[in-house]
Design a protein around this motif. Sequence first.
Motif, mmCIF file in Angstrom:
data_model
loop_
_atom_site.group_PDB
_atom_site.id
_atom_site.type_symbol
_atom_site.label_atom_id
_atom_site.label_comp_id
_atom_site.label_asym_id
_atom_site.label_seq_id
_atom_site.Cartn_x
_atom_site.Cartn_y
_atom_site.Cartn_z
ATOM 1 N N THR A 1 0.831 -1.210 0.000
ATOM 2 C CA THR A 1 0.000 0.000 0.000
ATOM 3 C C THR A 1 0.861 1.255 0.000
ATOM 4 O O THR A 1 0.587 2.218 -0.733
ATOM 5 C CB THR A 1 -0.928 0.009 1.231
ATOM 6 O OG1 THR A 1 -1.753 -1.168 1.191
ATOM 7 C CG2 THR A 1 -1.814 1.247 1.249
ATOM 8 N N LEU A 2 1.915 1.253 0.816
ATOM 9 C CA LEU A 2 2.805 2.403 0.887
ATOM 10 C C LEU A 2 3.466 2.667 -0.463
ATOM 11 O O LEU A 2 3.520 3.810 -0.941
ATOM 12 C CB LEU A 2 3.865 2.175 1.964
ATOM 13 C CG LEU A 2 4.849 3.318 2.231
ATOM 14 C CD1 LEU A 2 4.114 4.585 2.635
ATOM 15 C CD2 LEU A 2 5.860 2.919 3.301
ATOM 16 N N ASP A 3 3.945 1.608 -1.103
ATOM 17 C CA ASP A 3 4.593 1.760 -2.405
ATOM 18 C C ASP A 3 3.606 2.280 -3.452
ATOM 19 O O ASP A 3 3.956 3.138 -4.278
ATOM 20 C CB ASP A 3 5.170 0.419 -2.856
ATOM 21 C CG ASP A 3 6.003 0.541 -4.120
ATOM 22 O OD1 ASP A 3 7.062 1.191 -4.070
ATOM 23 O OD2 ASP A 3 5.575 0.011 -5.159
ATOM 24 N N ASN B 1 9.186 16.243 -3.974
ATOM 25 C CA ASN B 1 10.317 17.162 -3.938
ATOM 26 C C ASN B 1 11.464 16.581 -4.763
ATOM 27 O O ASN B 1 12.015 15.542 -4.422
ATOM 28 C CB ASN B 1 10.763 17.375 -2.491
ATOM 29 C CG ASN B 1 11.833 18.455 -2.374
ATOM 30 O OD1 ASN B 1 12.578 18.718 -3.306
ATOM 31 N ND2 ASN B 1 11.900 19.071 -1.211
ATOM 32 N N PRO B 2 11.832 17.218 -5.863
ATOM 33 C CA PRO B 2 12.900 16.685 -6.716
ATOM 34 C C PRO B 2 14.205 16.454 -5.966
ATOM 35 O O PRO B 2 14.975 15.561 -6.310
ATOM 36 C CB PRO B 2 13.058 17.759 -7.799
ATOM 37 C CG PRO B 2 11.755 18.495 -7.812
ATOM 38 C CD PRO B 2 11.279 18.490 -6.385
ATOM 39 N N LEU B 3 14.462 17.256 -4.936
ATOM 40 C CA LEU B 3 15.704 17.112 -4.183
ATOM 41 C C LEU B 3 15.751 15.810 -3.392
ATOM 42 O O LEU B 3 16.827 15.348 -3.017
ATOM 43 C CB LEU B 3 15.875 18.306 -3.237
ATOM 44 C CG LEU B 3 16.036 19.678 -3.916
ATOM 45 C CD1 LEU B 3 16.134 20.775 -2.858
ATOM 46 C CD2 LEU B 3 17.261 19.696 -4.824
ATOM 47 N N LEU B 4 14.572 15.232 -3.113
ATOM 48 C CA LEU B 4 14.521 13.999 -2.323
ATOM 49 C C LEU B 4 14.170 12.789 -3.178
ATOM 50 O O LEU B 4 13.881 11.718 -2.646
ATOM 51 C CB LEU B 4 13.497 14.143 -1.191
ATOM 52 C CG LEU B 4 13.826 15.214 -0.146
ATOM 53 C CD1 LEU B 4 12.721 15.310 0.879
ATOM 54 C CD2 LEU B 4 15.155 14.907 0.535
ATOM 55 N N GLY B 5 14.168 12.957 -4.476
ATOM 56 C CA GLY B 5 13.785 11.857 -5.360
ATOM 57 C C GLY B 5 14.611 10.603 -5.153
ATOM 58 O O GLY B 5 14.092 9.492 -5.120
ATOM 59 N N GLY B 6 15.922 10.769 -4.989
ATOM 60 C CA GLY B 6 16.795 9.620 -4.780
ATOM 61 C C GLY B 6 16.507 8.900 -3.485
ATOM 62 O O GLY B 6 16.529 7.672 -3.419
ATOM 63 N N ALA B 7 16.230 9.673 -2.426
ATOM 64 C CA ALA B 7 15.938 9.074 -1.126
ATOM 65 C C ALA B 7 14.648 8.263 -1.172
ATOM 66 O O ALA B 7 14.560 7.170 -0.612
ATOM 67 C CB ALA B 7 15.828 10.165 -0.060
ATOM 68 N N VAL B 8 13.630 8.795 -1.838
ATOM 69 C CA VAL B 8 12.351 8.092 -1.941
ATOM 70 C C VAL B 8 12.504 6.810 -2.757
ATOM 71 O O VAL B 8 11.953 5.765 -2.412
ATOM 72 C CB VAL B 8 11.273 9.008 -2.564
ATOM 73 C CG1 VAL B 8 9.989 8.231 -2.808
ATOM 74 C CG2 VAL B 8 10.988 10.188 -1.655
ATOM 75 N N THR B 9 13.283 6.885 -3.838
ATOM 76 C CA THR B 9 13.524 5.700 -4.661
ATOM 77 C C THR B 9 14.249 4.625 -3.855
ATOM 78 O O THR B 9 13.921 3.431 -3.932
ATOM 79 C CB THR B 9 14.345 6.063 -5.907
ATOM 80 O OG1 THR B 9 13.611 7.011 -6.687
ATOM 81 C CG2 THR B 9 14.636 4.834 -6.752
ATOM 82 N N THR B 10 15.220 5.038 -3.071
ATOM 83 C CA THR B 10 15.945 4.093 -2.216
ATOM 84 C C THR B 10 15.013 3.463 -1.195
ATOM 85 O O THR B 10 15.082 2.259 -0.923
ATOM 86 C CB THR B 10 17.103 4.802 -1.488
ATOM 87 O OG1 THR B 10 17.973 5.381 -2.450
ATOM 88 C CG2 THR B 10 17.889 3.825 -0.626
ATOM 89 N N LYS C 1 10.788 -3.007 -0.930
ATOM 90 C CA LYS C 1 10.610 -4.175 -1.784
ATOM 91 C C LYS C 1 11.481 -5.327 -1.317
ATOM 92 O O LYS C 1 11.046 -6.494 -1.283
ATOM 93 C CB LYS C 1 10.958 -3.814 -3.236
ATOM 94 C CG LYS C 1 10.763 -4.978 -4.213
ATOM 95 C CD LYS C 1 11.141 -4.571 -5.634
ATOM 96 C CE LYS C 1 10.975 -5.750 -6.586
ATOM 97 N NZ LYS C 1 11.374 -5.405 -7.972
ATOM 98 N N TYR C 2 12.713 -5.020 -0.935
ATOM 99 C CA TYR C 2 13.634 -6.056 -0.455
ATOM 100 C C TYR C 2 13.102 -6.716 0.814
ATOM 101 O O TYR C 2 13.081 -7.950 0.937
ATOM 102 C CB TYR C 2 15.009 -5.451 -0.202
ATOM 103 C CG TYR C 2 15.973 -6.395 0.476
ATOM 104 C CD1 TYR C 2 16.508 -7.481 -0.201
ATOM 105 C CD2 TYR C 2 16.330 -6.195 1.813
ATOM 106 C CE1 TYR C 2 17.379 -8.363 0.423
ATOM 107 C CE2 TYR C 2 17.209 -7.062 2.442
ATOM 108 C CZ TYR C 2 17.733 -8.145 1.744
ATOM 109 O OH TYR C 2 18.587 -9.014 2.375
ATOM 110 N N VAL C 3 12.663 -5.897 1.775
ATOM 111 C CA VAL C 3 12.114 -6.438 3.021
ATOM 112 C C VAL C 3 10.870 -7.266 2.727
ATOM 113 O O VAL C 3 10.666 -8.346 3.282
ATOM 114 C CB VAL C 3 11.792 -5.302 4.015
ATOM 115 C CG1 VAL C 3 11.018 -5.837 5.214
ATOM 116 C CG2 VAL C 3 13.082 -4.636 4.483
ATOM 117 N N HIS C 4 10.046 -6.766 1.831
ATOM 118 C CA HIS C 4 8.838 -7.455 1.394
ATOM 119 C C HIS C 4 9.200 -8.846 0.857
ATOM 120 O O HIS C 4 8.571 -9.863 1.203
ATOM 121 C CB HIS C 4 8.190 -6.580 0.313
ATOM 122 C CG HIS C 4 6.988 -7.151 -0.364
ATOM 123 N ND1 HIS C 4 7.073 -7.846 -1.538
ATOM 124 C CD2 HIS C 4 5.669 -7.123 -0.044
ATOM 125 C CE1 HIS C 4 5.868 -8.212 -1.939
ATOM 126 N NE2 HIS C 4 4.998 -7.788 -1.046
#
Length: 385
Positions: A116-118, A172-181, A187-190
């Motif tokens: 749901t979060l993803d 926020n474009p500045l946090l795009g990398g953090a959100v992707t990570t 997904k990995y934990v899932h």
Amino acid sequence: MTDQCIAPHELDLKKLWDSTCELSACKRTTSHDGRNPKITIEVPILTCSCLWHRFQKEAEEWIAPGGVLIADPLARNRRINAAYAQLWLADNRFQWAGLAAFASKQVGCGLLHAITLDERIEAEKKAYQQLREKAPQDLLDRRRLSNIRPKSEEWHAWDQARQQNPVPLTSNPLLGGAVTTLQEELKYVHEMLALGNTALFLDVYPLHRFYMVRGFEEMQKCLLERSSLKNEVLWPIADKVGFGIAQREIINTFSKIEQGEIYQSVNEMAWHEQLNILQPAMYDVERFALLMRGTQASDVISVVTGLFSGLTEEIQLTLASQCKSPDDKKIPFSQSPTADLADKSQRMEFVTRAAIQFDILLKNPTTREQLKTSIMKIANSEITE
């Protein structure tokens, strides 16, 4: 109720080491040595390996019908939950299985939360991209705190997606990398949770079914033979855990059941489950162990980004068919901000508290009926958030 797997089989009444068919049906071959023909009869007998194969394939039929693993981890989890629930409903002495039905259901709740979060993160990303492409002026007005003109449909769609998404600043474009990570780690934990859930079921369900059908004496005789099937069965953690190892906790579990020491049997199986299977399969994996540290403070999200806290569900076990339940049915993992789910001692303490609470509730007629109702719902995949 989906109970086609817990069903009688023609071999159930056969004795170990006896022929599995009538002599007249056995395969015959004839050879000649001069004038004296020799007849060889191949008599199939019921062996330990044959029995283990039967119960292992029964487990696989729950989660890999026709030999194909159910691809959707959530759908597979529901099948596992139902199988555990049906074990307890078939034999209430299988108290570990009853508790496992709730614990596995909680794994499903975690999977659902991550999915749901993803989905909500992706929905906001998509809405924001459409806004940038079709109504960029709305973004400019928002940055200038201008409310002069009405906003576009794209702006309202993005605003709604943003409000439904618990991860702040996703757009926020500045946090795009953090959100992707963050999404990658979720997904990995899932995937790891689903792997552990699947592997544990493939190990423990056949043990209960063997004991249910063949009894303790034959289990003792046959346990060492189980590992001989390692190349014939579904075993997704073969690179970390050997299949069918005759751990002493297994014999201890069913010995306690034989003696009527039901709560003690739960403890023995919990040790096997947590230390012999899940610890090497999941918690000894460095990446997963790192993400499990500080789980109560902010879980994966804090570890990954250091920015987003309070977005994950509290790690707990609810003795109900719902993901969340009243306090008398809820066992939290820990209140400590430094709690570590990968620490086997912390995890065993949690499991022990859950086993004690489950045992207490089962001994009270009123709460026992409530638990039974919940387990019946889980057996029928009637699980709610």
